[in-house]
Design an enzyme around this catalytic site. Structure first.
Site, PDB file in Angstrom:
ATOM      1  N   GLU A 266       9.113 -22.758  30.428  1.00  0.00           N
ATOM      2  CA  GLU A 266      10.420 -22.123  30.217  1.00  0.00           C
ATOM      3  C   GLU A 266      11.095 -21.764  31.537  1.00  0.00           C
ATOM      4  OE1 GLU A 266       7.215 -19.015  29.086  1.00  0.00           O
ATOM      5  OE2 GLU A 266       7.446 -21.193  29.207  1.00  0.00           O
TER       6      GLU A 266
ATOM      7  N   SER B 213      -2.857 -22.609  34.637  1.00  0.00           N
ATOM      8  CA  SER B 213      -3.918 -21.787  35.203  1.00  0.00           C
ATOM      9  C   SER B 213      -5.223 -22.001  34.440  1.00  0.00           C
ATOM     10  CB  SER B 213      -3.533 -20.313  35.150  1.00  0.00           C
ATOM     11  OG  SER B 213      -3.568 -19.842  33.806  1.00  0.00           O
TER      12      SER B 213
ATOM     13  N   CYS C 160      -1.895 -27.507  42.475  1.00  0.00           N
ATOM     14  CA  CYS C 160      -3.334 -27.342  42.303  1.00  0.00           C
ATOM     15  C   CYS C 160      -4.140 -28.188  43.267  1.00  0.00           C
ATOM     16  CB  CYS C 160      -3.744 -27.644  40.860  1.00  0.00           C
ATOM     17  SG  CYS C 160      -3.393 -29.341  40.354  1.00  0.00           S
TER      18      CYS C 160
END
Length: 491
Positions: free
Chosen positions: A183, A233, A288
């Site tokens: 979002e 995550s 990441c």
């Protein structure tokens, strides 16, 4: 929320269902540009009713789409690839606006999306069914068959690249698709939908449902969604994987990372310093695969000094973009402060960064912190910002012990001119992707992206050849023919 009199830079967003942009039943959320903190659009927080409508549209489109040959399906991506090339500057600018990256980083995302399209159009050469006469007159055949409606839940840090990890292969292999973007960065999703439609993708094959936690949980729970991918995550990846698999669907959930770069005394100073700093500060450290920890093995102060020089010249708002939000900015700065209070030495300090003309933007400068110890919070947790923590080690085995003690396992890298040492590190490092004198060792197609340990939950890689098995199931057909009974003409 913006007032009725405020003019948003981009129109308010809607879901994309069955080939049309459709208003949601839910409330709306402001979309901020990290570049200057301004509200640039609004996005719906969709409901499960919205999700169900998207799934029904995808189900309706599946029979016709899946019945086409893979050769026919990939024609869409030939055309889509050309559209990405034609619109690359526009799409890069959109990524910059919603995510805060530099324009060049946004452009690199689209170039990777193009590469992923190129792999998808090669699928007819990779998914041909196997066939073998296993005994006289008995034939076994294996075909790859699409699953049905599938879904991908994507993060904020790569608004275009990460969605294309899954969109291209999943759809080319015959599935119909539901995309849940972050979002925080929903603007690119609209253009992806529009360009796929322009490329000739039939209505209902690709759908977009915006939203937050309710939609993520709804995707995991929906009985008609057959497979789910997630990138985000580790904490949320674990939850998504557990929830989706408990509902008997396939899931591949990619989590966070704490990547270690090991530098040895024989490393080439200039090349290593530029590469290490780029790994740490690229995309403002919000990837990441970013360098989080530099393990300095032996006497490598020359490299560290040069890393600091390069970091100081990496100017926010120019060579480096913004972080995603004010909360992210504050969280990253807290990590730096806590490390300093714990006894680490801040060599380059990115706190309190302000970009002229964009004073309300969310910026953190490149940061280098020396004398970090493995027990410190900054050494254990994912910072997700342009912060490089330096841990000292006496030899290769101590460096490996530090790297392997991390619960994560996305990437590791080694900087050395010694081929034997590089091979030893590559073999022993507990990571799914390893770089030798490369700080962001992302494989190119057809090699798949995928980490180990707490960086990945589920089997296989999310891209490349490995993804074919995830997005399809095998159908085995065994036939018997009475060859001696055939009396017809030979043709």
């Amino acid at each position: 929320m913006p007032t009725a009199m405020q003019q948003l830079k981009y129109p308010a967003l809607d879901n994309y269902i069955g080939g049309e942009f459709v208003p949601s039943e839910g409330e709306r959320l402001d979309v901020f540009s990290p570049l200057d903190g301004s509200v640039i659009s609004t996005v719906p927080l969709s409901t499960r009713g919205d999700l169900d409508r998207a799934v029904k549209a995808a189900q309706a489109a599946f029979p016709k789409w899946s019945s086409q040959t893979v050769k026919d399906r990939v024609q869409v991506f030939f055309r889509y690839r050309r559209l990405l090339e034609e619109h690359i500057d526009e799409l890069a600018a959109l990524i910059q606006e919603e995510n805060g990256k530099t324009f060049d980083e946004g452009k690199a995302e689209i170039m990777k999306a193009i590469e992923l399209c190129e792999f998808a159009v090669s699928l007819p050469q990779l998914v041909g069914g196997e066939i073998l006469e296993v005994s006289r007159g008995v034939e076994c055949r294996v075909d790859r068959v699409p699953l049905g409606v599938v879904a991908s839940i994507c993060p904020f840090n790569f608004p275009s690249m990460v969605p294309h990890w899954t969109i291209t292969n999943a759809i080319a292999l015959g599935n119909t698709f539901l995309f849940k973007p972050s979002e925080s960065v929903p603007l690119s999703a609209k253009r992806i939908a529009e360009l796929l439609a322009e490329a000739g993708l039939p209505a209902g094959v690709f759908n977009v449902v915006h939203g937050g936690r309710e939609i993520v949980e709804g995707i995991c729970d929906h009985p008609d969604i057959k497979a789910v991918t997630f990138v985000g995550s580790t904490k949320v990846a674990k939850l998504v994987y557990a929830r989706a698999t408990s509902n008997f669907k396939r899931c591949l959930a990619m989590g966070g990372a704490k990547n270690h770069l090991m530098v040895f005394p024989d490393a080439e100073v200039e090349q290593s310093a530029i590469n290490i700093t780029g790994s740490s500060t690229g995309c403002a450290g919000q990837r990441c695969m970013a360098a989080a920890t530099l393990i300095a093995v032996g006497e490598v102060d020359r490299v560290i000094e040069r890393v600091c020089d390069v970091a100081k010249k990496t100017v926010p708002g120019q060579e480096m973009g913004a972080v995603i939000s004010r909360e992210a900015q504050q969280r990253i700065e807290r990590y730096i402060t806590e490390a300093e209070e714990a006894g680490a030495k801040v060599l380059v300090d990115g706190r309190g960064c302000v970009v002229k003309g964009k004073e309300n933007g969310y910026y953190v400068g490149a940061t280098v912190i020396d004398r970090v110890t493995p027990d410190m919070k900054i050494a254990r947790e994912e910072v997700f910002g342009p912060v490089l923590a330096i841990i000292r080690a006496s030899d290769a085995d101590e460096a490996l012990a530090i790297e392997n003690a991390s619960p994560y396992g996305n990437a590791a890298a080694v900087y050395t001119q010694d081929g034997g040492l590089a091979g030893y590190i590559a073999a022993k490092a507990s990571a799914g992707m390893v770089g030798i004198n490369i700080g962001v060792p992302v494989p190119r197609e057809p090699f798949g992206f995928g980490g180990w340990n707490d960086s990945r939950f589920g089997h296989g890689d999310i891209t490349g050849k490995s993804s074919i098995e995830f997005w399809t199931q095998s159908k085995k057909v065994t036939s018997r023919w009475n060859l001696s009974a055939y009396t017809g003409p030979i043709r």
